[in-house]
Design an enzyme around this catalytic site. Structure first.
Site, short mmCIF file in Angstrom:
data_model
loop_
_atom_site.label_atom_id
_atom_site.label_comp_id
_atom_site.label_asym_id
_atom_site.label_seq_id
_atom_site.Cartn_x
_atom_site.Cartn_y
_atom_site.Cartn_z
N LYS A 76 0.89 -1.19 -0.02
CA LYS A 76 -0.01 0.10 -0.03
C LYS A 76 0.86 1.25 0.10
O LYS A 76 2.09 1.30 0.59
CB LYS A 76 -0.95 0.12 1.17
CG LYS A 76 -1.81 1.10 1.57
CD LYS A 76 -2.79 0.76 2.68
CE LYS A 76 -3.78 1.68 2.74
NZ LYS A 76 -4.82 1.77 3.92
N SER A 151 -9.57 1.24 2.95
CA SER A 151 -8.75 2.14 1.97
C SER A 151 -7.63 1.35 1.29
O SER A 151 -7.18 1.90 0.43
CB SER A 151 -8.22 3.20 2.84
OG SER A 151 -7.27 2.59 3.95
N SER A 175 -9.76 -1.11 7.14
CA SER A 175 -8.96 -0.95 5.74
C SER A 175 -8.38 -2.06 5.04
O SER A 175 -7.89 -2.04 4.08
CB SER A 175 -8.19 0.44 5.47
OG SER A 175 -8.83 1.76 5.68
N1 GLN Z 1 -12.90 3.25 6.62
C1 GLN Z 1 -12.32 3.90 7.71
C2 GLN Z 1 -12.13 5.40 7.74
O1 GLN Z 1 -12.08 5.83 6.92
C3 GLN Z 1 -11.17 2.94 8.00
C4 GLN Z 1 -10.10 3.51 7.06
C5 GLN Z 1 -8.82 2.70 7.52
O2 GLN Z 1 -8.84 1.70 8.22
N2 GLN Z 1 -7.51 3.24 7.29
O3 GLN Z 1 -11.42 5.82 8.57
#
Ligand code: GLN
Length: 477
Positions: A76, A151, A175
Site C-alpha cells: 500500500k 482504504s 481498511s
Molecule cells: N474506513 C475507515 C476510515 O475511513 C477506515 C480506514 C482505515 O482503516 N484506514 O477511517
C-alpha cells in the site's frame, strides 16, 4: 478473471518447481494485461526482476530461504520503501520520495520478498472505497462498476485479480478486512503493537496496524509471520516478538465460537446473514460450541471511532505544511498564506473534512464532550471484548453490512460511507486481532466476507479457527 495465487505457490517456489523470475514475469504480464483495474500506482519492474534473479541464484545455491523468498508482494502506498515514492494517493505527497525503509519493508527485504510495486488507496487511508484516491480509480476485479473497498483497495484488488500472491495493507478502522471482503480475499489486522508502525504514514496512531492480504489463510499467515515482531523504533511496538505465532490445523471440536447476536439485525444483507448461519452450523456440526456474546457498546462504535481517528489525524497531518514534505504551493505572499495555499491545494475534500472534524473535537470546550467521551466509549468496547473472550475462543461476525457497492453510491453522503465500517472499527478500537475471509458469493456474483476476532495477541488461535472456517467454506462450492 485470472486465477488467484494461493499458498501452493509458496511451496512450489521453495521446492524449485517455479522460479521467482518466472513468477515475477507472470505478475508483470498480468498487471500489464489489466490496466483498467488500476490497482497499482507504481511498478518497480527492473528492481523486481533483479531481486528475483538474486533469490533464484541463492536458492539454486542450496540456501534455505524464508517461505516468502522470491514471492512478489505489493505494498500500500503509505508504507515507505527507501528511494521510492510514497504518495498516500495524495497530491500533497505526489512527488515525495521516502528516505528510509519501513520496519516491515526491512523485514520483507531480509526475507527475500520481491517488492514489486505500490498500490492505490484512499487518500491518507481515509475512506472505505478507494474513491478518495486523488491519483486514480481502482475497480473491483469481480465487477467493473463496483468499488474494491478501502482504504487498501489497490492491495486487495491486486491479490483478488491474481496480479500478485501477497500484499500489505494498513488498517485504522477496517481498511484491510473491508476491501478483502469486497474483493473475495483474506485480509488480517494484527493486534495493536504486533507489527511495527515505523515507516507507515500515520493516520490514527493509536489505531493503525499494517497487515497481510492474500488469497488464503495460510499465505496471510506466512506474510504476517515475516512482518511481526518487536521494533525499538516504534514505542508502541509490543515486546513479545513473534515466536508465539504458529499456524496449526486443529479439530474444531470443543472450540467456543461467539456470535454477537445484536450485530445480525436489520441492515445486514440477507445473503451475508445466510453465510453467517451456514458457517455457524458448520462449526456446530463439527463439535464446536456456539455461544451468544454481548457487545453492548458496539452501537457507539462509529461515532467514537470517527472522533478518535479524526482527532489523531488532525494532529498527524499538521506536518504537511509545504515546508518539510512534498508539495508546496507557489505564489503565496507570506508564510501563513503558503501554509494555507499548500494545504488547500494539496489535500482532497475527505481529508479536509476529517482535519476539521478532528480539530473541532480537540478544541477547548469540546474536548471533554467529544474526544474524552469517545475515549470512554473505547474503554467500554475493550471491556465488552475482554468479557466475551473470557467465554469464547473467537468471535464470528460479518465483515461488512453489504457486498461491494457501486461507484458514487456513498460519496455524496460521508455518513453512509462511515457506516460501512460498523463491523470492523471495534477491533481497531479494542486493539484485538481480526481476520476476514471469503465466504461465497451473493446472487450478483459479488464476494461475501466474514470475520473472526480473538483476544489480544491470540493470533495463533485466530488463524487456527480461520483455517477451520476456510475448510468448511471450501466444501460449500
Ligand atoms: N474506513 C475507515 C476510515 O475511513 C477506515 C480506514 C482505515 O482503516 N484506514 O477511517
Amino acid at each position: 478473471m485470472t486465477p488467484l495465487f494461493e499458498s501452493q505457490v509458496l511451496a512450489q517456489l521453495a521446492q524449485g518447481e517455479v522460479t521467482s523470475d518466472s513468477l515475477v514475469k507472470t505478475c508483470l504480464q498480468r498487471i500489464a494485461d489489466q490496466p483498467e483495474l488500476g490497482a497499482f500506482l507504481e511498478i518497480d519492474e527492473e528492481g523486481a526482476l533483479a531481486q528475483a534473479a538474486e533469490i533464484d541464484r541463492r536458492r539454486s545455491g542450496g540456501e534455505t530461504l524464508s517461505p516468502i523468498a522470491g514471492v512478489p508482494v505489493a505494498l500500500k502506498d503509505n508504507i515507505h520503501v527507501r528511494g521510492r515514492r510514497t504518495t498516500c494517493a495524495s497530491r500533497i505527497l505526489a512527488d515525495f520520495v521516502a528516505p528510509f525503509d519501513a520496519h516491515v519493508v526491512t523485514k520483507l527485504k531480509e526475507a527475500g520478498a520481491i517488492l514489486i510495486g505500490k498500490t492505490n488507496m484512499d487518500e491518507f487511508a481515509m475512506g472505505s472505497s478507494t474513491e478518495y484516491s486523488a491519483l486514480q480509480v481502482t475497480r473491483n476485479p469481480h465487477h467493473p462498476e463496483r468499488v474494491p473497498g478501502g482504504s487498501s483497495g489497490g492491495s486487495a484488488a491486486a491479490v483478488a485479480a491474481g496480479l500478485v500472491p501477497l500484499a500489505l495493507g494498513s488498517s485504522t478502522g477496517g481498511s484491510i478486512r473491508q476491501p478483502a471482503a469486497f474483493c473475495g480475499v483474506v485480509g488480517m489486522k494484527p493486534t495493536y503493537g504486533r507489527v511495527s508502525r515505523y515507516g507507515l504514514v500515520a493516520y490514527g496512531s493509536s489505531l493503525d496496524q499494517i497487515g497481510p492480504i492474500a488469497a488464503d489463510v495460510t499465505a496471510a499467515f506466512e506474510l504476517l509471520h515475516v512482518i511481526a515482531g518487536h521494533d525499538p523504533k516504534d514505542s508502541t511496538s509490543a515486546q513479545m516478538g513473534r515466536d508465539d505465532l504458529s499456524l496449526r490445523v486443529a479439530d474444531p471440536k470443543g472450540l467456543r465460537i461467539g456470535i454477537p447476536k445484536d450485530w445480525l439485525g436489520d441492515g445486514l444483507q440477507p445473503e451475508i446473514q445466510q453465510a453467517m448461519s451456514r458457517l455457524t452450523e458448520s462449526f456446530a456440526a463439527a463439535g464446536a460450541e456456539i455461544v451468544e456474546v454481548a457487545l453492548p457498546h458496539s452501537e457507539y462504535a462509529i461515532p467514537a471511532y470517527y472522533l478518535v481517528a479524526t482527532a489523531e489525524a488532525s494532529s498527524n497531518l499538521a506536518r504537511f505544511d509545504g515546508v518539510r514534505y512534498g508539495y508546496r504551493a507557489t505564489g503565496a505572499q507570506n508564510l501563513k498564506e503558503m501554509f494555507v495555499k499548500t494545504r488547500s491545494e494539496g489535500f482532497g475534500p475527505e481529508v479536509k473534512r476529517r482535519i476539521l472534524l478532528g480539530t473541532y473535537c480537540l478544541s477547548s470546550g469540546y474536548y471533554e464532550g467529544y474526544y474524552l467521551n469517545a475515549q470512554r466509549v473505547r474503554t467500554r468496547i475493550s471491556d465488552d471484548y475482554r468479557q466475551a473472550f473470557g467465554k469464547v475462543d473467537a468471535i464470528l461476525a460479518p465483515t461488512t453490512p453489504t457486498t461491494a457497492f457501486r461507484f458514487g453510491e456513498k460519496t455524496a453522503d460521508p455518513w453512509t460511507m462511515y457506516l460501512d465500517d460498523i463491523y470492523t472499527v471495534t477491533a481497531n478500537l479494542a486493539g484485538i486481532p481480526a481476520i476476514s475471509f471469503p465466504a461465497g458469493l451473493d446472487s450478483q456474483g459479488l464476494p461475501i466476507g466474514l470475520q473472526l476476532m480473538a483476544a489480544p495477541f491470540d493470533e495463533s488461535k485466530l488463524f487456527q479457527v480461520a483455517l477451520n472456517a476456510e475448510n468448511f467454506i471450501r466444501t460449500w462450492r
